[in-house]
Write an enzyme that holds these catalytic residues in place. Structure first.
Site, PDB file in Angstrom:
ATOM      1  N   SER A 292     -19.235  -0.804 -21.656  1.00 23.46           N
ATOM      2  CA  SER A 292     -19.608  -0.452 -20.581  1.00 23.46           C
ATOM      3  C   SER A 292     -20.986  -0.718 -20.266  1.00 23.46           C
ATOM      4  O   SER A 292     -21.546  -0.725 -19.109  1.00 23.46           O
ATOM      5  CB  SER A 292     -19.231   1.052 -20.845  1.00 23.46           C
ATOM      6  OG  SER A 292     -20.434   1.438 -22.122  1.00 23.46           O
TER       7      SER A 292
ATOM      8  N   LYS B 219     -23.116  10.264 -18.327  1.00 19.09           N
ATOM      9  CA  LYS B 219     -24.543   9.171 -18.312  1.00 19.09           C
ATOM     10  C   LYS B 219     -25.070   9.064 -17.366  1.00 19.09           C
ATOM     11  O   LYS B 219     -26.624   8.672 -17.700  1.00 19.09           O
ATOM     12  CB  LYS B 219     -23.580   7.724 -18.266  1.00 19.09           C
ATOM     13  CG  LYS B 219     -22.867   6.815 -19.384  1.00 19.09           C
ATOM     14  CD  LYS B 219     -21.893   5.605 -19.101  1.00 19.09           C
ATOM     15  CE  LYS B 219     -21.346   5.162 -20.600  1.00 19.09           C
ATOM     16  NZ  LYS B 219     -20.516   4.444 -20.001  1.00 19.09           N
TER      17      LYS B 219
END
Length: 821
Positions: free
Chosen positions: A669, A712
């Site tokens: 990611s 996040k």
């Protein structure tokens, strides 16, 4: 530390920030088609399980013995409840299975026989045999005490006595006639000469004429031979006497038992196996009638508890008992059994022993049923993980299912080890449907490495954990919530509470357009919210109670998260949220601590120099990078070569690293963030530090979806909020992750106020445009990029590296003046 660069003006053509409505898909309480959960009916089956129900129905209806079921789901109480509810419905339509009894094998007591009887008849047989033994213990002694028996026995005794007396009397008369006396001595019977009815002494005998002595001696020897013949006949007569007595006892016993056994036979005339058993019982009672006559002084050892008086379980009478292994009397359907501790003995049964006088004693009455016996004719539900954790249990289950029978054995017998003498009980025919509940990965492992598992468990039931968030499904989830509330006696939820709970379920599903239907998690949140509502004195659970439960959960688990934010705030962990840097970008990762996940920003830096085209992943070099992370870094080389070096070598060497990272890193990611840092370092393009980046990238520069997008975004928001929101800070996410956004309300409020922003990008070019404030630039027909663009700066620098590489190669081939040697 890279040099800080002045802030340029951002062109108007940059990707726009996401609208507030895209950050969190709210559930409007007014849109719910009910005023209270009380209005909603219970939901029998969790929503979204249509395919799972279809698979369960197929597995249950498929009666072939090798179509057992494996359900893909954690074996939680709620999942078990869903499966068991369905199995209960199916089982209620089926007839109850047979009772299973173990009875004595009178011909070979070490191998007891098994009887399968209609439900309820096993208990009837057990009670009937108990009563029969009690009746026999009363009736038989009475039969042997009546006058008729005594007369017959006296006649037999007198016959034996008379036979002896007649034989000895005839011999004695002859002896007297021959002048010989029969004398009883301590050592036996002796013969002596006699005259005038007086026994001669040895001296007197010697004074007799020789001829007379010889005649007397011959007569005595003849008497001795006849006596020996009589003595030899006495045991024969005694045996005949005993046989006559036994026959008399048999006749008396048969007569006394006949009417009692006739009653038992009449009660079980429709069960031929029981008739055979009762016939064997009758024969054994007749042959062992002495056990019922209560001889005085005989010790009565019992296998029951110490000090228990001798009753029907007297050692001699235990062989007439019926061990009702499985009692299905009173049952209205097939059994559904869940075995929480699937050990060998809890599955296939066990053989118990009782210590008596230093020895372990056992018999067929001490055979105990296992879960396979209790579920025979129905359904057995097992936790697959617990089954595999118990040694030998999994093999025992497969052995029983393959053989179609369950045999009770001790572990010593299973392992062929020396042990105590135990019954070798006849196996019980097995007809059961086994349902294993376990994780998906366990099914795949067993399917790959155990061929027997594949042969036995052919039905897969894939239980859904999330469903689409449409109006119909929302109502079904609301009914599920109402069902849980009523079942667990919790406070009802008002419409606001239901709406907030639905939003949380969307968040937990990881997709704003889905709803999590993980019942255990829903139930836990309801219980905690019910607690806070009670603390506040409310009669119903509100949105505030739901939110308080969520916040309290996080506070209980976020100590590490708070410590990391404190280190960022104190400058121990360096995270910049203002300014611009070359070769540095804020990447975002998710840290999982049990059930609590949180996002955390990390500085990703890149350095480039002239080289052979290698991109060095420092994390991989020191073995901190996982396979997926290393794959993501290797993709970067493919992107650079495909875009900038198709007709020339890629003449650089680059290094990438997560700064201040001291543990393993896994996942791809951060690959887009690493690419941004790499492009910045190559083109000497400063990147905005007030933006954090997440997303993976392919070799064509397309940004791909990642997991944990909400955590996040919130992780970087919390850091920015503590350092001061400037209105320019934000996060760049993949466009394909927009549907997954279910951000906290404080993040949504900050975006609405213009203090934070979320950007969604589809390509690396869009991300670089946001981070640099420069257009990415598209190549013309000749492959050239427009001046002032990101791609032009990167391509020019790479061309410079390639030129330097060619120059160094020429120098290496030529002399000091550059000419070829």
């Amino acid at each position: 530390m890279p040099e800080e660069i002045a802030e340029p003006t951002v062109p108007a053509a940059m990707p726009a920030a996401l609208a507030v409505a895209e950050l969190r898909r709210r559930c409007d309480p007014d849109s719910l088609p009910f005023q209270s959960l009380v209005e909603l009916e219970d939901l029998a089956v969790p929503p979204g399980q249509e395919i799972a129900i279809e698979a369960l129905r197929f597995g249950v209806s498929m009666r072939h013995p090798d179509y057992h079921i494996y359900a893909f789901a954690p074996a939680t109480a709620a999942r078990l409840g869903f499966v068991r509810d369905f199995l209960d419905q199916c089982a209620a339509k089926e007839p109850p299975p047979s009772d299973v009894c173990y009875v004595n094998n009178f011909e070979n007591p070490q191998t007891p026989n098994v009887l399968a009887l209609p439900a309820g008849r096993g208990a009837q047989l057990r009670d009937a045999m108990k009563e029969l033994v009690q009746e026999l213990r009363a009736a038989l002694p009475a039969a042997f005490e009546n006058e008729d028996y005594r007369t017959k026995r006296h006649g037999i005794d007198e016959k034996f006595k008379q036979r002896q007396e007649e034989a000895f009397g005839a011999l004695q008369k002859r002896a007297q006639k021959e002048g010989v006396a029969i004398i009883r001595t301590p050592v036996g019977i002796a013969f002596a000469p006699m005259r005038d009815n007086e026994v001669l002494s040895p001296d007197e005998f010697q004074k007799l004429p020789a001829a007379e002595r010889k005649k007397v001696t011959a007569t005595i020897e003849d008497m001795q031979e006849k006596m020996e013949g009589i003595i030899r006949q006495v045991p024969v007569w005694a045996r005949e006497h005993r046989e006559e007595l036994r026959q008399l006892n048999r006749d008396v016993t048969r007569y006394a038992v006949a009417h009692l056994m006739q009653e038992e036979r009449a009660a079980f005339a429709d069960l031929p196996p029981v008739e055979i058993y009762l016939a064997a019982v009758e024969r054994d009672v007749i042959e062992n009638v002495d056990d019922f006559l209560g001889e005085s002084g005989r010790p009565e050892m019992a296998l029951g508890p110490i000090g228990e008086s001798a009753g029907p379980d007297h050692l001699a009478f235990r062989r007439y008992q019926v061990n009702l292994l499985v009692d299905n009397s009173g049952k209205t359907g097939a059994p559904v059994i869940y075995e929480d501790n699937p050990t060998v003995h809890s599955l296939v049964g066990r053989i118990e022993h009782i210590a008596r006088f230093g020895a372990l004693l056992t018999d067929f009455n001490l055979l105990k049923a296992g879960a396979l016996h209790r579920s025979n004719g129905g359904y057995l539900v097992l936790d697959a993980m617990k089954l595999l954790r118990n040694p030998l249990a999994y093999d025992a289950l497969k052995r029983a299912l393959r053989a179609g029978e369950v045999r009770i054995q001790s572990l010593e017998q299973m392992l062929s080890l020396t042990g105590t003498v135990s019954p070798d009980a006849a196996p019980v025919p097995l007809k059961v449907k086994v349902v294993l509940i376990g994780p998906r990965i366990l099914y795949y492992l067993l399917n790959q490495f155990d061929s027997e598992f594949t042969e036995l468990f052919k039905v897969q039931v894939d239980v859904e954990d999330q469903i689409d968030r449409d109006a119909d499904r929302v109502l079904m989830v609301a009914r599920m919530i109402a069902t849980l509330v009523r079942r667990h006696r919790l406070r009802p939820l008002d419409r606001g509470g239901v709406a907030r709970l639905l939003e949380q379920l969307a968040r937990e599903s990881g997709d704003g357009q889905k709803l999590s239907i993980e019942t255990p998690a829903v139930l836990d949140l309801l219980k905690e919210s019910d607690h806070w509502a009670g603390q506040a004195g409310r009669e119903a659970i509100t949105a505030a109670d739901i939110q308080q439960s969520i916040d309290a959960r996080q506070r209980r688990a976020d100590r590490i998260y708070r410590r990391m934010r404190e280190q960022v705030r104190n400058g121990v962990l360096q995270v910049e949220t203002t300014g611009r840097r070359i070769g540095q970008v804020n990447g975002l990762s998710v840290i999982a601590l049990g059930a609590f996940n949180f996002g955390h920003p990390s500085r990703i830096t890149a350095q480039v120099r002239l080289g052979s085209g290698r991109v060095i992943d420092i994390e991989r070099e020191v073995e901190l990078g996982g396979h997926l992370h290393s794959k993501g870094v290797l993709i970067l080389s493919g992107f650079l070569g495909g875009r900038y070096a198709q007709d020339k070598p890629l003449s650089l060497q680059a290094s990438l690293v997560f700064e201040q990272s001291y543990g393993p890193i896994e996942g791809d990611s951060a690959s887009s963030a690493e690419l941004y840092a790499l492009l910045s370092a190559i083109g000497q393009l400063p990147l905005r530090q007030d933006l954090a980046v997440t997303g993976s990238v392919d070799q064509h520069g397309r940004i791909q979806a990642i997991g944990g997008v909400n955590e996040k975004v919130e992780g970087f928001f919390d850091v920015c909020a503590e350092q001061g929101l400037s209105g320019r800070q934000g996060v760049i996410i993949p466009a394909t992750n927009v549907r997954h956004l279910m951000l906290r309300q404080d993040v949504v409020d900050a975006v609405a106020a213009g203090r934070f922003a979320i950007y969604a990008v589809k390509t690396v070019d869009e991300g670089m445009a946001l981070l640099t404030g420069m257009p990415a630039g598209a190549a013309d027909g000749a492959g050239n990029y427009p001046a002032g663009s990101v791609n032009h700066a990167v391509a020019a620098r790479l061309e410079h590296y390639a030129s330097k590489a060619r120059e160094l190669a020429r120098r290496a081939e030529g002399g000091p003046d550059g000419e070829r040697k």
